[in-house]
Design a protein around this motif. Structure first.
Motif, PDB file in Angstrom:
ATOM      1  N   ASN A  97       0.823  -1.212   0.000  1.00  0.00           N
ATOM      2  CA  ASN A  97       0.000   0.000   0.000  1.00  0.00           C
ATOM      3  C   ASN A  97       0.855   1.259   0.000  1.00  0.00           C
ATOM      4  OD1 ASN A  97      -2.322  -1.594   0.106  1.00  0.00           O
ATOM      5  ND2 ASN A  97      -2.303  -1.639   2.346  1.00  0.00           N
ATOM      6  N   LYS A  98       2.048   1.176   0.574  1.00  0.00           N
ATOM      7  CA  LYS A  98       2.906   2.362   0.660  1.00  0.00           C
ATOM      8  C   LYS A  98       3.588   2.656  -0.659  1.00  0.00           C
ATOM      9  CE  LYS A  98       6.450   2.042   3.380  1.00  0.00           C
ATOM     10  NZ  LYS A  98       7.286   2.000   4.606  1.00  0.00           N
ATOM     11  N   HIS A  99       3.914   1.636  -1.414  1.00  0.00           N
ATOM     12  CA  HIS A  99       4.592   1.805  -2.706  1.00  0.00           C
ATOM     13  C   HIS A  99       3.804   1.060  -3.786  1.00  0.00           C
ATOM     14  CE1 HIS A  99       7.842   3.247  -0.206  1.00  0.00           C
ATOM     15  NE2 HIS A  99       7.951   2.048   0.384  1.00  0.00           N
ATOM     16  N   PRO A 100       2.606   1.568  -4.170  1.00  0.00           N
ATOM     17  CA  PRO A 100       1.796   0.814  -5.136  1.00  0.00           C
ATOM     18  C   PRO A 100       2.315   0.901  -6.565  1.00  0.00           C
ATOM     19  CG  PRO A 100       0.718   2.878  -4.562  1.00  0.00           C
ATOM     20  CD  PRO A 100       1.940   2.794  -3.705  1.00  0.00           C
ATOM     21  N   VAL A 101       3.084   1.938  -6.881  1.00  0.00           N
ATOM     22  CA  VAL A 101       3.515   2.151  -8.268  1.00  0.00           C
ATOM     23  C   VAL A 101       5.027   2.037  -8.405  1.00  0.00           C
ATOM     24  CG1 VAL A 101       3.492   3.759 -10.203  1.00  0.00           C
ATOM     25  CG2 VAL A 101       1.511   3.609  -8.682  1.00  0.00           C
ATOM     26  N   ARG A 102       5.756   2.681  -7.526  1.00  0.00           N
ATOM     27  CA  ARG A 102       7.214   2.742  -7.655  1.00  0.00           C
ATOM     28  C   ARG A 102       7.831   1.397  -7.292  1.00  0.00           C
ATOM     29  NH1 ARG A 102       9.675   8.077  -5.046  1.00  0.00           N
ATOM     30  NH2 ARG A 102      11.412   7.308  -6.317  1.00  0.00           N
ATOM     31  N   ARG A 103       8.875   1.038  -8.027  1.00  0.00           N
ATOM     32  CA  ARG A 103       9.581  -0.210  -7.752  1.00  0.00           C
ATOM     33  C   ARG A 103      10.338  -0.098  -6.427  1.00  0.00           C
ATOM     34  NH1 ARG A 103      13.175  -1.647 -12.724  1.00  0.00           N
ATOM     35  NH2 ARG A 103      13.844   0.494 -12.323  1.00  0.00           N
ATOM     36  N   THR A 104      10.420  -1.215  -5.737  1.00  0.00           N
ATOM     37  CA  THR A 104      10.997  -1.231  -4.395  1.00  0.00           C
ATOM     38  C   THR A 104      12.044  -2.340  -4.309  1.00  0.00           C
ATOM     39  OG1 THR A 104       8.893  -0.487  -3.479  1.00  0.00           O
ATOM     40  CG2 THR A 104      10.500  -1.365  -1.929  1.00  0.00           C
ATOM     41  N   MET A 105      13.190  -2.046  -3.674  1.00  0.00           N
ATOM     42  CA  MET A 105      14.235  -3.029  -3.427  1.00  0.00           C
ATOM     43  C   MET A 105      14.004  -3.647  -2.054  1.00  0.00           C
ATOM     44  SD  MET A 105      16.951  -4.471  -4.663  1.00  0.00           S
ATOM     45  CE  MET A 105      17.617  -3.356  -5.898  1.00  0.00           C
ATOM     46  N   MET A 106      13.879  -4.965  -2.014  1.00  0.00           N
ATOM     47  CA  MET A 106      13.630  -5.703  -0.779  1.00  0.00           C
ATOM     48  C   MET A 106      14.906  -6.469  -0.430  1.00  0.00           C
ATOM     49  SD  MET A 106      10.271  -5.031  -0.546  1.00  0.00           S
ATOM     50  CE  MET A 106       9.329  -6.263   0.323  1.00  0.00           C
TER      51      MET A 106
ATOM     52  N   ASN B 120       7.537 -10.671  -8.055  1.00  0.00           N
ATOM     53  CA  ASN B 120       7.402 -10.304  -9.460  1.00  0.00           C
ATOM     54  C   ASN B 120       8.304  -9.124  -9.778  1.00  0.00           C
ATOM     55  OD1 ASN B 120       6.062  -8.037  -8.372  1.00  0.00           O
ATOM     56  ND2 ASN B 120       4.078  -9.059  -8.507  1.00  0.00           N
ATOM     57  N   GLY B 121       8.139  -8.591 -10.969  1.00  0.00           N
ATOM     58  CA  GLY B 121       9.030  -7.532 -11.421  1.00  0.00           C
ATOM     59  C   GLY B 121       8.860  -6.218 -10.701  1.00  0.00           C
ATOM     60  N   HIS B 122       7.763  -6.014  -9.957  1.00  0.00           N
ATOM     61  CA  HIS B 122       7.569  -4.750  -9.251  1.00  0.00           C
ATOM     62  C   HIS B 122       8.465  -4.656  -8.016  1.00  0.00           C
ATOM     63  CE1 HIS B 122       5.401  -1.118  -8.126  1.00  0.00           C
ATOM     64  NE2 HIS B 122       5.287  -1.603  -6.901  1.00  0.00           N
ATOM     65  N   TYR B 123       8.786  -5.785  -7.429  1.00  0.00           N
ATOM     66  CA  TYR B 123       9.634  -5.828  -6.233  1.00  0.00           C
ATOM     67  C   TYR B 123      10.920  -6.579  -6.577  1.00  0.00           C
ATOM     68  CZ  TYR B 123       5.237  -4.595  -3.986  1.00  0.00           C
ATOM     69  OH  TYR B 123       4.067  -3.973  -3.650  1.00  0.00           O
ATOM     70  N   HIS B 124      12.035  -5.926  -6.345  1.00  0.00           N
ATOM     71  CA  HIS B 124      13.349  -6.498  -6.629  1.00  0.00           C
ATOM     72  C   HIS B 124      13.951  -6.968  -5.296  1.00  0.00           C
ATOM     73  CE1 HIS B 124      13.911  -4.834 -10.864  1.00  0.00           C
ATOM     74  NE2 HIS B 124      12.715  -4.400 -10.474  1.00  0.00           N
TER      75      HIS B 124
END
Length: 726
Positions: free
Chosen positions: A76-85, A108-112
């Motif tokens: 919910n905090k980062h619905p659009v921007r890609r995020t590094m986990m 998936n590709g939204h979360y690295h």
């Protein structure tokens, strides 16, 4: 996933994260997951990265942590921007974190993801864990393995981890990307360095032959197994959209080493009355019964909530095809067509003004002429009177005494009459004089009205003659200059109008491609019958269209009441029947151009091909491919489709399944310029009406003449009798 706890994990590890994310991932948002034992190391990493423009957030994971809530908060905090986990796999809850992320489809590709392991012995256990997770081709997972004793100079090894598709039987693939050392920094291997700029799909071309279910839309009545229709290119006009789309899918299958399981249906899937789509190919994709849509489809907003789209492929165009009617058949009176209604009204007004002006000039000229004649007569009478005055003066004196005696005798006779009789005679005289004066006034008014009407009619006749370039007989050398100027201007005006009018009619006859029907509005108002190709997208487009012209055309020309079934029916026909109607009748058929051009080439001659016209129902649209909602194969098929377009294979298959439009190669002949009876029937009607009107007027004149002759004429009193009564 990540293992910490080694004292050598310091700023060098943070520097490796920074170099990897800036040069390869281009991501500035980081979510760090660690346990209490590695909290200090992650704090040092965050302190090192935050001054360099990174957003870092540390999450503590242990047995008491609600991992699902933490991951939901991040989504919910980062619905659009890609995020590094970044995850520490040495933590006991690290495996649970990955399993929950797999269930929530966050791998998936939204979360690295960066998974850090501290020992080589842990590598096997992490790989075993990842092999049972929902990892796909679009997943971005990098494994950082820390080397300690075997190679003191080698600090980190980087591995790329992905799976073609866990749900489709794919196997986990682990590929070494490079390494990080204190001296050389981050170094990629040669094969990865060449592919890093091409994207994740370019690096993962081998899908291990995983099986994907593909559903195609087949609307034709199958005479063979539908697989044969898809794989062969014979009769390209049969279902060109599906066969073109499947041809592209076949090339993509070879590019990425895929395997297809084929199914077919008769509809793409359209909006139902309850606002949902449950039928056809889209319904199957929505229920996840198939993976890929084998037929390109229209881009519509209501479909986006059920499926994902890939890339544009087929240029779809449908149109109404019909024979352009002859010029004379498109209008009720072709002789009124060259000029607009407003122009005809203005010409009528100018005719009245010209007739009035001509009558005024002629009347003034006649008055001036009569005044001159009257003045000449008065002068002539005065001369005669002056000459005879001298000779008559003597005779007047001679007979004056005799006249006076006679008057005395008359007065004596009248004095003997009765006073009452004298009064009656005077009253009778006044009554008869009044009747005669009124009768004379009415005759004078009637004669004046007839004279004015005749002059106006003659003026209108002259105006019509000027428009048709006919000569005049009312002007001569004695006519006034004003009348000559008026007639001259009128003749010039008539000459110009006549040239434009006659030129328009002649050019319309010699125009071999006169298009009187150019829009849907013209088609709706024409006398052509209409029909639609019996395909599901035509039924849906015409039924749910919001275009007022298209809706009016559909209800006016397509819908009809079927007396047999006693219900509304629609004019949907097969392509063969519809084009045959176009060839033989005044008929417009809505059809896809690929199917239409094939039939035109086979059944239409050159003359009919030259008479054909087309009207687009809507703007040509580009159809797109469809997949399951949030499918992991979206980037794969989008990349494959665009790649086929770049290298020209898409255009090649489009030329195979889209036949070119037949060209009009016929030379004009004398028969093309012949005028039939339908073109001049308004003139025949006008001529017949003129003959009939003249005959009727002649009959009325004969009737009035014989009626006046049969009546007995009454005796009229003379003026001398009234004078005698005095």
């Amino acid at each position: 996933m990540v293992t910490l706890g080694n004292d050598k994990i310091d700023n060098n590890l943070a520097e490796s994260f920074r170099a990897y994310t800036e040069t390869h991932k281009l991501i500035k948002i980081m979510e760090l997951f660690s346990c209490e034992s590695s909290m200090n190391q992650f704090l040092s990493i965050a302190k090192f990265l935050m001054p360099k423009g990174f957003y870092c957030n540390i999450n503590i994971i242990d047995e008491r942590s609600n991992i699902e809530m933490r991951l939901s908060t991040i989504k919910n905090k980062h619905p659009v921007r890609r995020t590094m986990m970044i995850v520490d796999t040495t933590c006991l809850s690290g495996g649970n974190l990955l399993k929950m992320a797999s269930m929530m489809e966050m791998l998936n590709g939204h979360y690295h993801w960066i998974l850090v392991e501290a020992f080589a012995q842990q590598h096997k256990s992490i790989i075993e864990l990842l092999s049972v997770l929902n990892i796909s081709i679009s997943s971005e997972i990098t494994l950082f393995r820390i080397q300690q004793q075997q190679q003191p100079s080698l600090l980190l090894l980087l591995y790329d981890v992905w799976n073609p598709s866990y749900h489709h039987g794919g196997q986990l693939i682990v590929t070494e990307l490079g390494n990080y050392t204190n001296a050389n920094g981050l170094q990629y291997h040669e094969h990865f360095r060449k592919q890093v700029s091409a994207g994740v799909i370019k690096r993962r071309m081998n899908m291990q032959g995983i099986k994907l279910k593909v559903m195609c839309v087949i609307q034709e009545e199958l005479r063979e197994p539908f697989e044969q229709l898809l794989y062969e290119s014979y009769e390209p006009w049969r279902d060109p959209i599906t066969r073109f789309s499947f041809s592209l899918l076949e090339i993509i299958r070879e590019m990425f080493n895929l395997t297809y399981t084929l199914e077919h249906t008769k509809s793409w899937g359209y909006l139902q009355d309850d606002g949902s789509i449950v039928d056809g190919m889209i319904g199957a994709l929505r229920r996840k019964e198939v993976d890929v849509g084998g037929s390109a489809l229209f881009f519509r907003v209501e479909r986006l909530q059920y499926i994902s789209l890939t890339a544009e492929s087929w240029n779809h165009r449908t149109c109404f095809i019909f024979q352009q009617p002859d010029y004379s058949a498109t209008i009720q009176n072709p002789f009124l067509k060259p000029l607009d209604v407003d122009v005809w009204i203005i010409l009528g007004i100018f005719g009245l003004v010209f007739a009035f002006t001509l009558n005024l000039v002629e009347g003034l000229h006649r008055c001036v002429k009569q005044m001159k004649v009257k003045q000449h007569n008065i002068t002539h009478k005065k001369q005669i009177i002056n000459q005879s005055h001298k000779s008559q003066h003597h005779n007047i004196k001679k007979h004056r005494n005799v006249i006076e005696q006679n008057m005395n005798v008359v007065k004596c006779g009248k004095s003997r009459c009765n006073d009452t009789k004298r009064k009656k005679q005077k009253a009778k005289k006044r009554i008869i004089s009044l009747c005669l004066s009124q009768n004379q006034q009415s005759k004078n008014f009637y004669a004046a009205a007839v004279r004015v009407f005749n002059h106006l009619f003659n003026g209108l006749l002259i105006f019509i003659g000027a428009l048709s370039l006919q000569g005049l007989s009312m002007t001569n050398r004695t006519s006034p200059a004003a009348m000559k100027i008026t007639v001259y201007i009128m003749m010039m005006f008539g000459f110009l109008i006549y040239q434009f009018y006659s030129g328009s009619i002649v050019s319309s006859v010699f125009d071999s491609k006169h298009e009187s029907i150019k829009t849907l509005e013209d088609l709706s108002n024409s006398n052509l019958e209409l029909g639609l190709e019996d395909v599901v997208y035509d039924r849906d487009i015409f039924k749910h269209s919001k275009d007022p012209v298209l809706k009016r055309l559909y209800h006016k020309k397509i819908e009809f009441y079927n007396k047999t079934t006693r219900s509304l029916d629609y004019k949907f026909y097969t392509p063969e029947y519809g084009m045959e109607m176009v060839r033989t009748k005044a008929f417009a058929f809505h059809i896809q151009e690929a199917a239409a051009y094939k039939i035109i080439r086979q059944t239409f001659d050159e003359k009919l091909i030259c008479k054909l016209s087309e009207i687009n129902t809507y703007r040509p649209q580009v159809l797109v491919g469809g997949l399951q909602k949030n499918s992991t194969f979206r980037e794969l098929f989008a990349y494959g489709t665009r790649r086929l377009k770049e290298v020209g294979l898409m255009n090649r298959w489009r030329q195979i399944f889209r036949l070119p439009k037949p060209k009009c190669a016929r030379n004009l002949q004398a028969s093309d310029f012949q005028v039939d009876i339908t073109a001049i029937y308004p003139l025949l009607i006008l001529l017949s009406a003129g003959f009939s009107l003249g005959l009727m007027v002649l009959i009325v004149e004969f009737w009035v003449f014989h009626r006046a002759k049969s009546q007995k004429p009454q005796r009229k009193l003379k003026q001398t009798e009234f004078m005698y009564l005095e």
